[in-house]
Design a protein around this motif. Sequence first.
Motif, PDB file in Angstrom:
ATOM      1  N   LYS A   1     -21.048   0.569 -18.414  1.00  0.00           N
ATOM      2  CA  LYS A   1     -21.651   0.242 -19.897  1.00  0.00           C
ATOM      3  C   LYS A   1     -22.603   1.356 -20.742  1.00  0.00           C
ATOM      4  CE  LYS A   1     -20.088  -3.876 -19.740  1.00  0.00           C
ATOM      5  NZ  LYS A   1     -20.340  -5.641 -20.183  1.00  0.00           N
ATOM      6  N   ILE A   2     -23.684   1.271 -19.560  1.00  0.00           N
ATOM      7  CA  ILE A   2     -24.836   2.122 -20.237  1.00  0.00           C
ATOM      8  C   ILE A   2     -24.784   3.680 -19.809  1.00  0.00           C
ATOM      9  CG2 ILE A   2     -26.133   0.397 -20.683  1.00  0.00           C
ATOM     10  CD1 ILE A   2     -27.365   1.421 -17.530  1.00  0.00           C
ATOM     11  N   GLY A   3     -23.502   3.961 -20.027  1.00  0.00           N
ATOM     12  CA  GLY A   3     -23.492   5.105 -19.433  1.00  0.00           C
ATOM     13  C   GLY A   3     -24.418   5.739 -17.941  1.00  0.00           C
ATOM     14  N   ASN A   4     -24.492   7.309 -18.165  1.00  0.00           N
ATOM     15  CA  ASN A   4     -25.259   8.118 -17.340  1.00  0.00           C
ATOM     16  C   ASN A   4     -26.297   7.943 -17.510  1.00  0.00           C
ATOM     17  OD1 ASN A   4     -26.545  11.131 -15.901  1.00  0.00           O
ATOM     18  ND2 ASN A   4     -24.339  10.774 -14.935  1.00  0.00           N
ATOM     19  N   LYS A   5     -27.214   7.364 -16.367  1.00  0.00           N
ATOM     20  CA  LYS A   5     -29.415   7.029 -16.686  1.00  0.00           C
ATOM     21  C   LYS A   5     -29.914   7.680 -15.382  1.00  0.00           C
ATOM     22  CE  LYS A   5     -28.188   4.914 -20.165  1.00  0.00           C
ATOM     23  NZ  LYS A   5     -28.900   5.659 -21.935  1.00  0.00           N
ATOM     24  N   LYS A   6     -30.934   8.535 -15.777  1.00  0.00           N
ATOM     25  CA  LYS A   6     -31.886   8.813 -14.043  1.00  0.00           C
ATOM     26  C   LYS A   6     -32.085   7.183 -13.565  1.00  0.00           C
ATOM     27  CE  LYS A   6     -34.557  11.458 -12.543  1.00  0.00           C
ATOM     28  NZ  LYS A   6     -35.749  12.554 -13.369  1.00  0.00           N
ATOM     29  N   ALA A   7     -31.914   7.648 -12.344  1.00  0.00           N
ATOM     30  CA  ALA A   7     -32.130   6.294 -11.646  1.00  0.00           C
ATOM     31  C   ALA A   7     -32.685   6.901 -10.379  1.00  0.00           C
ATOM     32  CB  ALA A   7     -30.311   6.083 -10.978  1.00  0.00           C
ATOM     33  N   ILE A   8     -33.159   5.840  -9.255  1.00  0.00           N
ATOM     34  CA  ILE A   8     -34.601   5.759  -8.265  1.00  0.00           C
ATOM     35  C   ILE A   8     -32.846   5.682  -7.454  1.00  0.00           C
ATOM     36  CG2 ILE A   8     -35.784   5.350  -7.401  1.00  0.00           C
ATOM     37  CD1 ILE A   8     -37.700   4.556  -9.810  1.00  0.00           C
ATOM     38  N   THR A   9     -33.352   6.229  -6.301  1.00  0.00           N
ATOM     39  CA  THR A   9     -31.990   5.829  -5.355  1.00  0.00           C
ATOM     40  C   THR A   9     -32.499   6.126  -3.932  1.00  0.00           C
ATOM     41  OG1 THR A   9     -29.948   6.879  -6.442  1.00  0.00           O
ATOM     42  CG2 THR A   9     -29.614   6.731  -4.046  1.00  0.00           C
ATOM     43  N   VAL A  10     -32.817   4.845  -2.788  1.00  0.00           N
ATOM     44  CA  VAL A  10     -32.781   5.144  -2.047  1.00  0.00           C
ATOM     45  C   VAL A  10     -30.708   4.257  -0.702  1.00  0.00           C
ATOM     46  CG1 VAL A  10     -35.138   3.816  -2.123  1.00  0.00           C
ATOM     47  CG2 VAL A  10     -33.123   2.403  -2.382  1.00  0.00           C
ATOM     48  N   ASN A  11     -31.172   5.303   0.431  1.00  0.00           N
ATOM     49  CA  ASN A  11     -30.567   5.040   1.552  1.00  0.00           C
ATOM     50  C   ASN A  11     -30.670   3.266   1.659  1.00  0.00           C
ATOM     51  OD1 ASN A  11     -32.854   6.267   2.228  1.00  0.00           O
ATOM     52  ND2 ASN A  11     -31.627   6.881   4.175  1.00  0.00           N
ATOM     53  N   ILE A  12     -29.992   3.240   2.420  1.00  0.00           N
ATOM     54  CA  ILE A  12     -30.436   1.754   3.167  1.00  0.00           C
ATOM     55  C   ILE A  12     -29.106   1.421   4.791  1.00  0.00           C
ATOM     56  CG2 ILE A  12     -29.876  -1.176   3.243  1.00  0.00           C
ATOM     57  CD1 ILE A  12     -30.897  -0.868   0.388  1.00  0.00           C
ATOM     58  N   TYR A  13     -29.580   1.192   5.679  1.00  0.00           N
ATOM     59  CA  TYR A  13     -28.756   0.858   6.669  1.00  0.00           C
ATOM     60  C   TYR A  13     -28.106   0.101   7.407  1.00  0.00           C
ATOM     61  CZ  TYR A  13     -30.733   5.528   7.554  1.00  0.00           C
ATOM     62  OH  TYR A  13     -30.957   7.456   7.201  1.00  0.00           O
ATOM     63  N   ASP A  14     -26.656  -0.256   7.886  1.00  0.00           N
ATOM     64  CA  ASP A  14     -27.190  -1.806   8.476  1.00  0.00           C
ATOM     65  C   ASP A  14     -26.322  -2.428   7.237  1.00  0.00           C
ATOM     66  OD1 ASP A  14     -26.742  -0.462  11.232  1.00  0.00           O
ATOM     67  OD2 ASP A  14     -28.737  -1.201  11.351  1.00  0.00           O
ATOM     68  N   ARG A  15     -26.757  -2.301   5.943  1.00  0.00           N
ATOM     69  CA  ARG A  15     -26.319  -3.765   5.022  1.00  0.00           C
ATOM     70  C   ARG A  15     -24.674  -3.408   4.632  1.00  0.00           C
ATOM     71  NH1 ARG A  15     -28.766  -7.820   6.630  1.00  0.00           N
ATOM     72  NH2 ARG A  15     -30.469  -8.508   5.052  1.00  0.00           N
ATOM     73  N   ASP A  16     -24.134  -4.347   4.230  1.00  0.00           N
ATOM     74  CA  ASP A  16     -23.461  -4.430   3.145  1.00  0.00           C
ATOM     75  C   ASP A  16     -23.557  -4.487   1.677  1.00  0.00           C
ATOM     76  OD1 ASP A  16     -22.377  -6.846   2.583  1.00  0.00           O
ATOM     77  OD2 ASP A  16     -21.303  -6.858   4.107  1.00  0.00           O
ATOM     78  N   ALA A  17     -22.273  -3.601   0.592  1.00  0.00           N
ATOM     79  CA  ALA A  17     -22.980  -3.402  -1.069  1.00  0.00           C
ATOM     80  C   ALA A  17     -23.199  -5.241  -1.125  1.00  0.00           C
ATOM     81  CB  ALA A  17     -21.892  -3.422  -1.352  1.00  0.00           C
ATOM     82  N   GLN A  18     -22.634  -6.660  -0.815  1.00  0.00           N
ATOM     83  CA  GLN A  18     -22.965  -7.577  -1.020  1.00  0.00           C
ATOM     84  C   GLN A  18     -24.245  -8.223  -0.590  1.00  0.00           C
ATOM     85  OE1 GLN A  18     -20.886  -9.124  -3.768  1.00  0.00           O
ATOM     86  NE2 GLN A  18     -19.298  -6.871  -3.459  1.00  0.00           N
ATOM     87  N   ILE A  19     -24.414  -7.653   0.503  1.00  0.00           N
ATOM     88  CA  ILE A  19     -25.394  -8.594   0.668  1.00  0.00           C
ATOM     89  C   ILE A  19     -26.967  -7.539   0.487  1.00  0.00           C
ATOM     90  CG2 ILE A  19     -27.456  -8.710   3.210  1.00  0.00           C
ATOM     91  CD1 ILE A  19     -24.992  -8.533   4.904  1.00  0.00           C
ATOM     92  N   ILE A  20     -26.679  -6.299  -0.072  1.00  0.00           N
ATOM     93  CA  ILE A  20     -27.962  -5.571  -1.251  1.00  0.00           C
ATOM     94  C   ILE A  20     -28.162  -6.537  -2.195  1.00  0.00           C
ATOM     95  CG2 ILE A  20     -28.480  -3.092  -1.600  1.00  0.00           C
ATOM     96  CD1 ILE A  20     -26.942  -1.759   0.619  1.00  0.00           C
ATOM     97  N   LYS A  21     -26.647  -6.838  -2.865  1.00  0.00           N
ATOM     98  CA  LYS A  21     -27.071  -7.186  -4.247  1.00  0.00           C
ATOM     99  C   LYS A  21     -27.737  -8.364  -3.805  1.00  0.00           C
ATOM    100  CE  LYS A  21     -22.866  -5.105  -5.656  1.00  0.00           C
ATOM    101  NZ  LYS A  21     -21.505  -5.219  -5.999  1.00  0.00           N
TER     102      LYS A  21
END
Length: 222
Positions: free
Chosen positions: A34-54
Amino acid sequence: MKSIIITIISLLIYSSVFSQYEIKVSDTHENFNKIGNKKAITVNIYDRDAQIIKKEWAKLMSTKYFSDKTSWKNISFIDNVLIKGISKNTLDIYGMVKYSTDGIVTFSVAVDMGGIFLSEAKHNVEYAKMKKIMHNFAINQSKKGLAEKIKKQEKALAKYNKEKEKNSLEIQKLNSEIAAFNKKITENKVSIQNLEQNNVNKQTQIEAQRKLLYETQSIIVK
């Protein structure tokens, strides 16, 4: 050949002992629907799936930064987040979890400061603060994920050891049965030899008795 294979396996196992998880914080551009393409801060996370991270990110925002609304679909939207050092006003934080082609999970956020999105160019100090929060979150989640992985592997190792011990006890039992069978076989062989010798003796007795019977039957009474 067997020793070479064992050596190779050992090298592969022990080389992994010295591996490490490196958390990297990077600047990216992400499409947040909805907000389109934005500048983001990104990190890599190990041994976690998407639902747990959320779930864990929403929990952090709620418990530490007093957010009052959280919803997750393809992105996260967390409303009214109050982070001292970034803004005196509340923030809206959009998040996104993605899997790369090599299986690495990345987590990205874009921060709406009230019509203006957080950027390094305009908010150098605040941007660094958000990067630190992201870095700490990724480290914390990777440590938790690693701890859970270790726990699962320890459980699997205990299971394999238990199964091996069970197998060893069964081998011991079978070997005892084999020993008992072998002893019985040896005893039976001796019994067979004794019986065969006894039959030889009996055959001699039979021949003698047969001769005696013939002689007795040949007697004529007058």
